[in-house]
Design a protein around this motif. Structure first.
Motif, PDB file in Angstrom:
ATOM      1  N   VAL A  71      -6.117  16.481   5.057  1.00 35.54           N
ATOM      2  CA  VAL A  71      -5.061  15.470   5.126  1.00 35.54           C
ATOM      3  C   VAL A  71      -4.378  15.481   6.489  1.00 35.54           C
ATOM      4  O   VAL A  71      -3.982  14.429   7.002  1.00 35.54           O
ATOM      5  N   ARG A  72      -4.239  16.634   7.084  1.00 33.02           N
ATOM      6  CA  ARG A  72      -3.428  16.769   8.306  1.00 33.02           C
ATOM      7  C   ARG A  72      -3.984  15.946   9.468  1.00 33.02           C
ATOM      8  O   ARG A  72      -3.237  15.236  10.149  1.00 33.02           O
ATOM      9  N   GLY A  73      -5.286  16.031   9.696  1.00 26.88           N
ATOM     10  CA  GLY A  73      -5.871  15.346  10.842  1.00 26.88           C
ATOM     11  C   GLY A  73      -5.618  13.848  10.846  1.00 26.88           C
ATOM     12  O   GLY A  73      -5.072  13.296  11.819  1.00 26.88           O
ATOM     13  N   PRO A  74      -6.004  13.111   9.787  1.00 22.94           N
ATOM     14  CA  PRO A  74      -5.747  11.667   9.776  1.00 22.94           C
ATOM     15  C   PRO A  74      -4.278  11.301   9.867  1.00 22.94           C
ATOM     16  O   PRO A  74      -3.923  10.312  10.514  1.00 22.94           O
ATOM     17  N   LEU A  75      -3.405  12.088   9.242  1.00 23.79           N
ATOM     18  CA  LEU A  75      -1.981  11.786   9.322  1.00 23.79           C
ATOM     19  C   LEU A  75      -1.438  11.984  10.733  1.00 23.79           C
ATOM     20  O   LEU A  75      -0.611  11.201  11.202  1.00 23.79           O
ATOM     21  N   VAL A  76      -1.893  13.021  11.412  1.00 29.49           N
ATOM     22  CA  VAL A  76      -1.426  13.258  12.776  1.00 29.49           C
ATOM     23  C   VAL A  76      -1.931  12.168  13.718  1.00 29.49           C
ATOM     24  O   VAL A  76      -1.194  11.687  14.593  1.00 29.49           O
ATOM     25  N   GLN A 108       5.429   9.693  -6.896  1.00 28.24           N
ATOM     26  CA  GLN A 108       4.113  10.155  -7.332  1.00 28.24           C
ATOM     27  C   GLN A 108       3.002   9.323  -6.697  1.00 28.24           C
ATOM     28  O   GLN A 108       1.985   9.867  -6.241  1.00 28.24           O
ATOM     29  N   ILE A 109       3.182   8.017  -6.663  1.00 24.46           N
ATOM     30  CA  ILE A 109       2.167   7.148  -6.067  1.00 24.46           C
ATOM     31  C   ILE A 109       2.033   7.440  -4.579  1.00 24.46           C
ATOM     32  O   ILE A 109       0.912   7.539  -4.041  1.00 24.46           O
ATOM     33  N   LEU A 110       3.159   7.584  -3.885  1.00 24.35           N
ATOM     34  CA  LEU A 110       3.119   7.846  -2.452  1.00 24.35           C
ATOM     35  C   LEU A 110       2.401   9.161  -2.143  1.00 24.35           C
ATOM     36  O   LEU A 110       1.564   9.224  -1.234  1.00 24.35           O
ATOM     37  N   LEU A 111       2.697  10.195  -2.898  1.00 25.52           N
ATOM     38  CA  LEU A 111       2.106  11.504  -2.628  1.00 25.52           C
ATOM     39  C   LEU A 111       0.644  11.573  -3.061  1.00 25.52           C
ATOM     40  O   LEU A 111      -0.251  11.879  -2.252  1.00 25.52           O
ATOM     41  N   VAL A 112       0.383  11.270  -4.331  1.00 25.57           N
ATOM     42  CA  VAL A 112      -0.961  11.475  -4.879  1.00 25.57           C
ATOM     43  C   VAL A 112      -1.929  10.407  -4.366  1.00 25.57           C
ATOM     44  O   VAL A 112      -3.051  10.723  -3.929  1.00 25.57           O
ATOM     45  N   PHE A 113      -1.529   9.142  -4.400  1.00 26.87           N
ATOM     46  CA  PHE A 113      -2.408   8.094  -3.883  1.00 26.87           C
ATOM     47  C   PHE A 113      -2.652   8.278  -2.387  1.00 26.87           C
ATOM     48  O   PHE A 113      -3.757   8.026  -1.896  1.00 26.87           O
ATOM     49  N   GLY A 114      -1.614   8.714  -1.654  1.00 27.47           N
ATOM     50  CA  GLY A 114      -1.788   8.911  -0.217  1.00 27.47           C
ATOM     51  C   GLY A 114      -2.798   9.996   0.092  1.00 27.47           C
ATOM     52  O   GLY A 114      -3.685   9.824   0.939  1.00 27.47           O
ATOM     53  N   ILE A 115      -2.678  11.135  -0.576  1.00 28.72           N
ATOM     54  CA  ILE A 115      -3.638  12.222  -0.364  1.00 28.72           C
ATOM     55  C   ILE A 115      -5.039  11.786  -0.779  1.00 28.72           C
ATOM     56  O   ILE A 115      -6.028  12.049  -0.088  1.00 28.72           O
ATOM     57  N   ALA A 116      -5.131  11.091  -1.913  1.00 22.49           N
ATOM     58  CA  ALA A 116      -6.445  10.652  -2.386  1.00 22.49           C
ATOM     59  C   ALA A 116      -7.063   9.626  -1.443  1.00 22.49           C
ATOM     60  O   ALA A 116      -8.282   9.661  -1.189  1.00 22.49           O
ATOM     61  N   GLU A 117      -6.255   8.723  -0.898  1.00 21.83           N
ATOM     62  CA  GLU A 117      -6.809   7.716   0.009  1.00 21.83           C
ATOM     63  C   GLU A 117      -7.391   8.358   1.264  1.00 21.83           C
ATOM     64  O   GLU A 117      -8.432   7.932   1.773  1.00 21.83           O
ATOM     65  N   ILE A 118      -6.720   9.404   1.775  1.00 23.71           N
ATOM     66  CA  ILE A 118      -7.229  10.089   2.959  1.00 23.71           C
ATOM     67  C   ILE A 118      -8.494  10.877   2.632  1.00 23.71           C
ATOM     68  O   ILE A 118      -9.464  10.876   3.393  1.00 23.71           O
ATOM     69  N   CYS A 119      -8.499  11.542   1.493  1.00 18.55           N
ATOM     70  CA  CYS A 119      -9.616  12.427   1.143  1.00 18.55           C
ATOM     71  C   CYS A 119     -10.818  11.675   0.576  1.00 18.55           C
ATOM     72  O   CYS A 119     -11.965  12.069   0.807  1.00 18.55           O
ATOM     73  N   LEU A 120     -10.569  10.612  -0.172  1.00 14.57           N
ATOM     74  CA  LEU A 120     -11.651   9.919  -0.868  1.00 14.57           C
ATOM     75  C   LEU A 120     -11.977   8.554  -0.282  1.00 14.57           C
ATOM     76  O   LEU A 120     -13.075   8.046  -0.506  1.00 14.57           O
ATOM     77  N   GLY A 121     -11.040   7.959   0.428  1.00 15.82           N
ATOM     78  CA  GLY A 121     -11.207   6.565   0.833  1.00 15.82           C
ATOM     79  C   GLY A 121     -10.537   5.650  -0.165  1.00 15.82           C
ATOM     80  O   GLY A 121     -10.334   5.997  -1.329  1.00 15.82           O
ATOM     81  N   ARG A 122     -10.189   4.456   0.278  1.00 16.27           N
ATOM     82  CA  ARG A 122      -9.382   3.582  -0.586  1.00 16.27           C
ATOM     83  C   ARG A 122     -10.150   3.089  -1.801  1.00 16.27           C
ATOM     84  O   ARG A 122      -9.605   3.021  -2.905  1.00 16.27           O
ATOM     85  N   TRP A 123     -11.438   2.763  -1.627  1.00 19.48           N
ATOM     86  CA  TRP A 123     -12.164   2.187  -2.753  1.00 19.48           C
ATOM     87  C   TRP A 123     -12.483   3.237  -3.806  1.00 19.48           C
ATOM     88  O   TRP A 123     -12.406   2.961  -5.003  1.00 19.48           O
ATOM     89  N   ARG A 124     -12.833   4.432  -3.386  1.00 19.55           N
ATOM     90  CA  ARG A 124     -13.070   5.486  -4.365  1.00 19.55           C
ATOM     91  C   ARG A 124     -11.774   5.890  -5.055  1.00 19.55           C
ATOM     92  O   ARG A 124     -11.763   6.194  -6.253  1.00 19.55           O
ATOM     93  N   THR A 125     -10.669   5.871  -4.320  1.00 17.92           N
ATOM     94  CA  THR A 125      -9.376   6.157  -4.938  1.00 17.92           C
ATOM     95  C   THR A 125      -9.056   5.144  -6.015  1.00 17.92           C
ATOM     96  O   THR A 125      -8.640   5.499  -7.128  1.00 17.92           O
TER      97      THR A 125
END
Length: 255
Positions: free
Chosen positions: A20-25, A96-113
């Motif tokens: 998560v850190r790399g894309p956010l930075v 909850q949406i901001l935290l969990v969806f945000g982490i999932a979008e970075i790790c999985l991509g938006r469509w898989r999320t």
């Protein structure tokens, strides 16, 4: 002794943190556009459904009940992911949406999320429908609105945790949902368990596919590597051919 909690935290959340850190930075909020849109959509729906003129349109477009026809429930399910419960504080759902969806979008991509979130929500909705039909759930649950974003949040949290080997975190989420059903056995808690069951099945299926594809890809890679070696040796000029070089060295040693 003092370093054990820190060591455990690195082992549990280290891979997830690095992912998560790399894309956010690098990209900041641009790394999670879908999550920001989901938060804004949920906030807007919350404001609209609390207005006298907005409650009925939100219910018609995004409220799913087991008594609804199946085709209508399937049409409403995508929007129901972002319809917060009226009896719960909306700030908790937004966080909850901001935290969990945000982490999932970075790790999985938006469509898989979105796919995992939809599968989790749909599993809860179908569980209510099947449970009432089989008599496992009371008939009064047919008029209860589905869980909204909570089933998607729970499912994504477990899916991402298992993908990044945070097994204690995933187990804690599952245990919390079990305790929720034991303490307050309502339809929402049972739908959460159904969502978790669907997500665990997805994780097991994905892991099985990886195991089956691994040896095949490795075998193909080895075959390709050997073929490349043969082709590279066949196109070498005679002066650089390893067999020719060995022959010349052997002839010099004989002299």
């Amino acid at each position: 002794m003092r370093h054990r909690p820190a060591r455990w935290a690195r082992a549990e959340w280290g891979p997830l943190y690095e992912a998560v850190r790399g894309p956010l930075v690098r990209r900041r909020w641009r790394a999670v556009p879908m999550t920001l849109a989901a938060v804004c959509l949920t906030a807007v729906i919350q404001v609209v459904q609390n207005r006298p003129w907005g409650y009925r349109p939100v219910q018609d477009l995004g409220a799913v009940r087991a008594e609804d026809p199946l085709w209508l429930a399937l049409l409403r399910t995508p929007l129901s992911l972002f319809v917060p419960a009226l009896d719960l504080p909306v700030w908790g759902a937004l966080a909850q949406i901001l935290l969990v969806f945000g982490i999932a979008e970075i790790c999985l991509g938006r469509w898989r999320t979105l796919a995992v979130a939809y599968a989790a929500t749909l599993a809860g909705t179908l569980y209510a429908r099947v449970g009432i039909h089989l008599g496992v759930l009371p008939a009064s649950d047919a008029q209860v609105v589905d869980t909204g974003p909570s089933a998607a949040v729970v499912g994504l949290a477990v899916f991402v945790s298992l993908r990044h080997h945070a097994y204690v975190t995933a187990s804690a989420v599952v245990l919390a949902m079990i305790v929720e059903v034991l303490v307050k056995p309502n339809l929402a808690g049972k739908e959460h368990l159904a969502a978790l069951a669907a997500v665990l099945a997805l994780c097991a299926g994905e892991r099985l596919l990886r195991r089956r594809r691994g040896p095949w890809r490795g075998g193909r890679g080895r075959q390709r590597g050997s073929a490349d070696a043969v082709s590279s040796s066949s196109v070498l000029p005679p002066s650089q051919s390893p067999t020719i070089r060995r022959g010349r060295s052997q002839r010099r040693s004989c002299r």
